[in-house]
Enzyme design. Structure first.
Site, PDB file in Angstrom:
ATOM      1  N   TYR A  46     -28.923 -20.466 -46.005  1.00 38.79           N
ATOM      2  CA  TYR A  46     -28.829 -21.931 -46.018  1.00 38.79           C
ATOM      3  C   TYR A  46     -29.053 -22.448 -47.445  1.00 38.79           C
ATOM      4  CZ  TYR A  46     -29.925 -26.829 -44.972  1.00 38.79           C
ATOM      5  OH  TYR A  46     -29.937 -28.198 -44.948  1.00 38.79           O
ATOM      6  N   SER A 102     -29.516 -30.450 -50.249  1.00 38.48           N
ATOM      7  CA  SER A 102     -30.867 -30.368 -49.661  1.00 38.48           C
ATOM      8  C   SER A 102     -31.825 -30.035 -50.795  1.00 38.48           C
ATOM      9  CB  SER A 102     -30.890 -29.231 -48.629  1.00 38.48           C
ATOM     10  OG  SER A 102     -32.220 -28.915 -48.260  1.00 38.48           O
TER      11      SER A 102
HETATM   12  P1  NDP Z   1     -27.920 -33.202 -37.402  1.00 39.58           P
HETATM   13  O1  NDP Z   1     -27.956 -31.885 -36.715  1.00 39.58           O
HETATM   14  O2  NDP Z   1     -28.501 -34.379 -36.706  1.00 39.58           O
HETATM   15  O3  NDP Z   1     -26.436 -33.555 -37.846  1.00 39.58           O
HETATM   16  C1  NDP Z   1     -25.517 -32.567 -38.247  1.00 39.58           C
HETATM   17  C2  NDP Z   1     -24.133 -33.135 -38.100  1.00 39.58           C
HETATM   18  O4  NDP Z   1     -23.181 -32.167 -38.559  1.00 39.58           O
HETATM   19  C3  NDP Z   1     -23.785 -33.468 -36.661  1.00 39.58           C
HETATM   20  O5  NDP Z   1     -23.116 -34.699 -36.626  1.00 39.58           O
HETATM   21  C4  NDP Z   1     -22.842 -32.344 -36.259  1.00 39.58           C
HETATM   22  O6  NDP Z   1     -21.896 -32.832 -35.308  1.00 39.58           O
HETATM   23  C5  NDP Z   1     -22.163 -32.076 -37.588  1.00 39.58           C
HETATM   24  N1  NDP Z   1     -21.508 -30.779 -37.625  1.00 39.58           N
HETATM   25  C6  NDP Z   1     -22.072 -29.559 -37.516  1.00 39.58           C
HETATM   26  N2  NDP Z   1     -21.125 -28.613 -37.545  1.00 39.58           N
HETATM   27  C7  NDP Z   1     -19.922 -29.247 -37.662  1.00 39.58           C
HETATM   28  C8  NDP Z   1     -18.582 -28.822 -37.727  1.00 39.58           C
HETATM   29  N3  NDP Z   1     -18.233 -27.538 -37.672  1.00 39.58           N
HETATM   30  N4  NDP Z   1     -17.612 -29.777 -37.847  1.00 39.58           N
HETATM   31  C9  NDP Z   1     -17.932 -31.077 -37.880  1.00 39.58           C
HETATM   32  N5  NDP Z   1     -19.191 -31.548 -37.819  1.00 39.58           N
HETATM   33  C10 NDP Z   1     -20.170 -30.635 -37.700  1.00 39.58           C
HETATM   34  O7  NDP Z   1     -28.677 -32.948 -38.785  1.00 39.58           O
HETATM   35  P2  NDP Z   1     -28.785 -33.826 -40.134  1.00 39.58           P
HETATM   36  O8  NDP Z   1     -28.338 -35.199 -39.937  1.00 39.58           O
HETATM   37  O9  NDP Z   1     -30.136 -33.569 -40.652  1.00 39.58           O
HETATM   38  O10 NDP Z   1     -27.747 -33.031 -41.057  1.00 39.58           O
HETATM   39  C11 NDP Z   1     -26.849 -33.667 -41.946  1.00 39.58           C
HETATM   40  C12 NDP Z   1     -26.844 -32.911 -43.261  1.00 39.58           C
HETATM   41  O11 NDP Z   1     -28.119 -33.064 -43.892  1.00 39.58           O
HETATM   42  C13 NDP Z   1     -26.608 -31.411 -43.146  1.00 39.58           C
HETATM   43  O12 NDP Z   1     -25.697 -31.008 -44.145  1.00 39.58           O
HETATM   44  C14 NDP Z   1     -27.980 -30.816 -43.419  1.00 39.58           C
HETATM   45  O13 NDP Z   1     -27.890 -29.515 -43.930  1.00 39.58           O
HETATM   46  C15 NDP Z   1     -28.515 -31.819 -44.413  1.00 39.58           C
HETATM   47  N6  NDP Z   1     -29.966 -31.833 -44.597  1.00 39.58           N
HETATM   48  C16 NDP Z   1     -30.808 -32.193 -43.579  1.00 39.58           C
HETATM   49  C17 NDP Z   1     -32.168 -32.176 -43.766  1.00 39.58           C
HETATM   50  C18 NDP Z   1     -33.130 -32.527 -42.672  1.00 39.58           C
HETATM   51  O14 NDP Z   1     -34.331 -32.322 -42.862  1.00 39.58           O
HETATM   52  N7  NDP Z   1     -32.692 -33.067 -41.540  1.00 39.58           N
HETATM   53  C19 NDP Z   1     -32.762 -31.829 -45.069  1.00 39.58           C
HETATM   54  C20 NDP Z   1     -31.787 -31.499 -46.072  1.00 39.58           C
HETATM   55  C21 NDP Z   1     -30.453 -31.510 -45.842  1.00 39.58           C
HETATM   56  P3  NDP Z   1     -21.259 -32.009 -34.097  1.00 39.58           P
HETATM   57  O15 NDP Z   1     -22.275 -31.001 -33.648  1.00 39.58           O
HETATM   58  O16 NDP Z   1     -20.991 -33.088 -33.093  1.00 39.58           O
HETATM   59  O17 NDP Z   1     -20.016 -31.409 -34.662  1.00 39.58           O
END
Ligand code: NDP
Length: 245
Positions: A152, A139
């Site tokens: 975070y 990030s």
């Molecule tokens: P979302 O919340 O849409 O997606 C997060 C994903 O992570 C979901 O598919 C969720 O699936 C999965 N996840 C969470 N916990 C677990 C777990 N214990 N095991 C398996 N899967 C898990 O957010 P984003 O798409 O934005 O996030 C994706 C990445 O991007 C993250 O690492 C986030 O920190 C990073 N990021 C996002 C930013 C933004 O502005 N959106 C900016 C910078 C970085 P489920 O709940 O079904 O398990």
């Protein structure tokens, strides 16, 4: 031909946001995608939409056995693994003084240990085949200090430092494993849903609505990194909205 056709790509966090969009785009470009997350209904829907080049396994990145099972599943379905996109993450952000210790530990379990468990599961194959590609979602919070989001931000710094150290070791050891760290700015996904209701949350949601990128912008970056010839390692990519500090 782009260097992506028939590559087998494991994607954690594929049930929404960045992971979901990346799965669709890589599959459109000829990859075979192995979808991982905890919400099975969402994975099934996405796999059905993509078709025969997608399979899914309900799995939790915080559980090392789930990650081993995921890699075995990928090999059973598609015969090999070429790329790991370790993307799953959560952001229950808060000030340190709020002492939301359970949230801190969850972020460590998912954002840090989740990356380590998925890499530990796939690396024996990458080392044996002397090749492979690890892509991790950090990030912009992994590039500088973010007050109000200290833990975070710390987890995302860990990812940056860890992957770059691993890249250097891979060069020294001659294993030819490529690494890419992606640093998104604000992206319109479900990331903020985990925050409890507050004025601050509403402020973030408004900012993301007005300024956030579509997840496809990050998917495009992943596609670019994967598609490069084997001798090109796209190590780091910062993708932020134009105008974001
Ligand atoms: P979302 O919340 O849409 O997606 C997060 C994903 O992570 C979901 O598919 C969720 O699936 C999965 N996840 C969470 N916990 C677990 C777990 N214990 N095991 C398996 N899967 C898990 O957010 P984003 O798409 O934005 O996030 C994706 C990445 O991007 C993250 O690492 C986030 O920190 C990073 N990021 C996002 C930013 C933004 O502005 N959106 C900016 C910078 C970085 P489920 O709940 O079904 O398990």
């Amino acid at each position: 031909m782009k260097n992506i056709e028939n590559k087998v790509v494991i994607i954690t966090g594929a049930s929404s946001g960045i992971g979901e969009e990346t799965a669709k785009l890589l599959a459109e470009n000829g990859a075979k995608v192995v979808l991982s997350a905890r919400r099975e209904d969402r994975l099934k829907k996405l796999a059905d939409e993509i078709g025969e080049n997608a399979v899914y396994l309900k799995s939790d990145v915080a559980n090392p056995d789930d990650m081993k099972a995921l890699v075995s599943f990928a090999k059973e379905k598609f015969g090999k693994v070429d790329v790991l996109f370790a993307n799953a993450g959560i952001m229950p952000g808060s000030s340190v003084s709020a002492l939301r210790v359970d949230d801190w530990m969850d972020m460590i379990d998912i954002n840090i240990k989740g990356v380590l468990h998925s890499m530990a599961a796939v690396l024996p194959d990458f080392l044996a085949q002397k090749g492979g590609h690890v892509i991790v979602t950090s990030s912009v919070a992994g590039t500088r200090v973010i007050p109000g989001n200290a833990v975070y931000s710390g987890t995302k710094h860990f990812v940056r430092v860890f992957l770059d150290a691993f890249r250097t070791e891979s060069v020294q050891e001659g294993t030819r494993i490529r690494t890419t760290t992606i640093y998104p700015g604000a992206v319109k996904t479900e990331l903020l849903n985990i925050l409890p209701p507050s004025e601050e949350k509403e402020g973030w949601e408004e900012y993301y609505r007005q300024n956030g990128l579509d997840a496809s912008s990050i998917a495009n970056a992943v596609l670019y990194a994967v598609s490069q010839p084997d001798n090109v390692d796209v190590s780091d990519m910062i993708i932020r909205p134009t105008g974001e500090v």
